[in-house]
Design an enzyme around this catalytic site. Structure first.
Site, mmCIF file in Angstrom:
data_model
loop_
_atom_site.group_PDB
_atom_site.id
_atom_site.type_symbol
_atom_site.label_atom_id
_atom_site.label_comp_id
_atom_site.label_asym_id
_atom_site.label_seq_id
_atom_site.Cartn_x
_atom_site.Cartn_y
_atom_site.Cartn_z
ATOM 1 C CD GLN A 51 -60.584 20.180 2.388
ATOM 2 O OE1 GLN A 51 -60.487 19.514 3.420
ATOM 3 N NE2 GLN A 51 -61.293 21.276 2.348
ATOM 4 C CG ASN A 52 -64.767 18.437 -3.062
ATOM 5 O OD1 ASN A 52 -64.696 18.215 -1.853
ATOM 6 N ND2 ASN A 52 -65.529 19.359 -3.574
ATOM 7 C CG HIS A 106 -57.936 15.151 0.399
ATOM 8 N ND1 HIS A 106 -58.971 15.629 1.171
ATOM 9 C CD2 HIS A 106 -56.802 15.562 1.012
ATOM 10 C CE1 HIS A 106 -58.475 16.296 2.214
ATOM 11 N NE2 HIS A 106 -57.167 16.281 2.129
ATOM 12 C CB CYS A 160 -50.636 -0.721 -8.246
ATOM 13 S SG CYS A 160 -49.999 -2.191 -7.459
ATOM 14 N N GLY A 165 -67.361 25.631 1.449
ATOM 15 C CA GLY A 165 -67.982 24.329 1.695
ATOM 16 C C GLY A 165 -67.070 23.303 2.335
ATOM 17 C CB THR A 166 -63.946 22.891 3.626
ATOM 18 O OG1 THR A 166 -63.181 22.056 4.499
ATOM 19 C CG2 THR A 166 -63.416 24.299 3.657
ATOM 20 C CB SER A 167 -66.374 20.609 8.222
ATOM 21 O OG SER A 167 -65.464 19.588 7.877
ATOM 22 C CB ALA A 176 -71.272 26.691 -2.605
HETATM 23 P P1 NAD Z 1 -67.225 17.992 5.157
HETATM 24 O O1 NAD Z 1 -68.292 17.045 4.796
HETATM 25 O O2 NAD Z 1 -66.490 17.778 6.412
HETATM 26 O O3 NAD Z 1 -67.855 19.467 5.256
HETATM 27 C C1 NAD Z 1 -68.722 19.984 4.290
HETATM 28 C C2 NAD Z 1 -69.042 21.411 4.654
HETATM 29 O O4 NAD Z 1 -69.809 21.975 3.598
HETATM 30 C C3 NAD Z 1 -69.862 21.560 5.940
HETATM 31 O O5 NAD Z 1 -69.234 22.538 6.746
HETATM 32 C C4 NAD Z 1 -71.232 22.064 5.448
HETATM 33 O O6 NAD Z 1 -71.829 22.981 6.336
HETATM 34 C C5 NAD Z 1 -70.896 22.731 4.143
HETATM 35 N N1 NAD Z 1 -71.949 22.694 3.134
HETATM 36 C C6 NAD Z 1 -72.808 21.683 2.848
HETATM 37 N N2 NAD Z 1 -73.557 21.981 1.786
HETATM 38 C C7 NAD Z 1 -73.175 23.230 1.383
HETATM 39 C C8 NAD Z 1 -73.576 24.099 0.331
HETATM 40 N N3 NAD Z 1 -74.538 23.759 -0.537
HETATM 41 N N4 NAD Z 1 -72.967 25.309 0.213
HETATM 42 C C9 NAD Z 1 -71.990 25.683 1.088
HETATM 43 N N5 NAD Z 1 -71.567 24.889 2.099
HETATM 44 C C10 NAD Z 1 -72.146 23.682 2.243
HETATM 45 O O7 NAD Z 1 -66.225 18.044 3.918
HETATM 46 P P2 NAD Z 1 -64.721 18.553 3.787
HETATM 47 O O8 NAD Z 1 -64.482 19.718 4.675
HETATM 48 O O9 NAD Z 1 -64.453 18.635 2.349
HETATM 49 O O10 NAD Z 1 -63.771 17.425 4.402
HETATM 50 C C11 NAD Z 1 -63.914 16.084 4.444
HETATM 51 C C12 NAD Z 1 -63.283 15.177 3.395
HETATM 52 O O11 NAD Z 1 -64.367 14.755 2.630
HETATM 53 C C13 NAD Z 1 -62.347 15.702 2.368
HETATM 54 O O12 NAD Z 1 -61.129 15.105 2.601
HETATM 55 C C14 NAD Z 1 -62.868 15.175 1.005
HETATM 56 O O13 NAD Z 1 -61.841 14.465 0.344
HETATM 57 C C15 NAD Z 1 -63.943 14.245 1.379
HETATM 58 N N6 NAD Z 1 -65.184 14.208 0.572
HETATM 59 C C16 NAD Z 1 -65.209 14.556 -0.747
HETATM 60 C C17 NAD Z 1 -66.408 14.557 -1.447
HETATM 61 C C18 NAD Z 1 -66.395 14.939 -2.919
HETATM 62 O O14 NAD Z 1 -65.375 14.765 -3.578
HETATM 63 N N7 NAD Z 1 -67.498 15.482 -3.438
HETATM 64 C C19 NAD Z 1 -67.595 14.208 -0.815
HETATM 65 C C20 NAD Z 1 -67.539 13.856 0.547
HETATM 66 C C21 NAD Z 1 -66.329 13.862 1.233
#
Ligand code: NAD
Length: 254
Positions: free
Chosen positions: A107-108, A125, A133, A193-195, A237
């Site tokens: 999702q990153n 994503h 564009c 590492g996803t909520s 992670a």
């Molecule tokens: P989120 O922020 O909702 O959740 C992050 C999760 O990671 C939390 O549950 C947290 O407890 C956990 N976490 C934090 N640090 C950690 C670690 N060191 N090790 C293991 N777990 C850890 O993010 P999400 O679920 O990816 O969803 C939200 C949206 O955020 C996605 O659509 C994404 O596109 C976007 N996003 C992307 C980035 C990126 O590309 N790096 C950064 C922020 C948000």
């Protein structure tokens, strides 16, 4: 990770990884937290505290104030470009080399999996490393340096935007299809590492579980809908992933 039951789960999932034919990994912002990138829901500082992404990363927000959204997006893209993959990203590169079939769904938007060396990443994503564009969707490699912010599409003159999926937008159907097909077919899914709050990505682990796959969740917090059939490993992670790979294959690849 010191806890005896956690060690037991790591060994259990390590053994499952070694036997798996098709492993799917779903990653979220948490895997990049140790690279210095703020997550959506944990961040307390900087831009993330100033703005709610759900209110800024939308097509309507861009129509209202394209300059603000562009500058905000480019700051995040710069931060990602200046950060480095961490041991969790590298552990997934090794995992890809170890298992017969491997699908990485993220999702990153930070491009860190590719920079670590992972192949064929499904970027559900999109990616902040690309620009397109706003009107026609065409990916654009360069644009004229003018005073325009956001810059203009060199082909049609429309506004440029990051090639990411904003809130309220649909995912690319071919990416979602590929992710769902992999979740349906795998025998082990690792969610890292996803909520689990953003659909449709959030449902992928449960699709795999329903089809009989082993589901393991790696997260700092307890986030999953509780169930005895899900193995949850609490921890960073960057520590848990290398430990899982070593549990499965004690000898590193030379
Ligand atoms: P989120 O922020 O909702 O959740 C992050 C999760 O990671 C939390 O549950 C947290 O407890 C956990 N976490 C934090 N640090 C950690 C670690 N060191 N090790 C293991 N777990 C850890 O993010 P999400 O679920 O990816 O969803 C939200 C949206 O955020 C996605 O659509 C994404 O596109 C976007 N996003 C992307 C980035 C990126 O590309 N790096 C950064 C922020 C948000």
């Amino acid at each position: 990770m010191d806890d005896a039951s956690q060690t037991e789960i790591v060994l259990h999932i390590g053994a499952a990884l070694r036997q798996a034919r098709h492993v799917v990994v779903l990653t979220g912002a948490g895997i990049s937290a140790e690279s210095g990138l703020p997550t959506f829901r944990n961040a307390q500082t900087g831009l993330w505290a100033q703005y709610r992404p759900e209110e800024l990363a939308t097509p309507d927000a861009f129509r209202r104030n394209p300059r603000l959204v562009w500058e905000w997006s480019m700051q995040l893209a710069d931060l990602a470009a200046r950060s480095q993959p961490n041991p969790a990203h590298y552990a997934l590169v090794e995992l890809e080399q170890r298992v017969p079939k491997f699908t990485l769904i993220t999702q990153n938007v930070d491009g860190l999996h590719q920079r670590a060396g992972s192949n064929a990443v499904i970027e559900l994503h999109g990616s902040s490393t690309r620009v397109r564009c706003f009107d026609e969707g065409l990916i654009v490699d360069g644009w004229a340096k003018t005073a325009d912010v956001p810059p203009r599409c060199p082909y049609c003159g429309g506004l440029l935007r990051p090639d990411v999926v904003w809130f309220g937008e649909l995912l690319a159907p071919e990416k979602l299809d590929a992710a769902q097909a992999a979740a349906d077919a795998c025998d082990l899914l690792l969610s890292i590492g996803t909520s689990g709050e953003v659909e449709p990505a959030a449902s992928l682990p449960y699709r795999a579980l329903r089809r009989g796959a082993t589901l393991a969740v790696v997260n700092l917090d307890v986030t999953t809908r509780a169930s005895g059939s899900i193995s949850t490993i609490h921890g960073l992670a960057g520590q848990v992933l290398p430990a899982l790979v070593r549990a499965a294959w004690p000898d590193p690849i030379m």
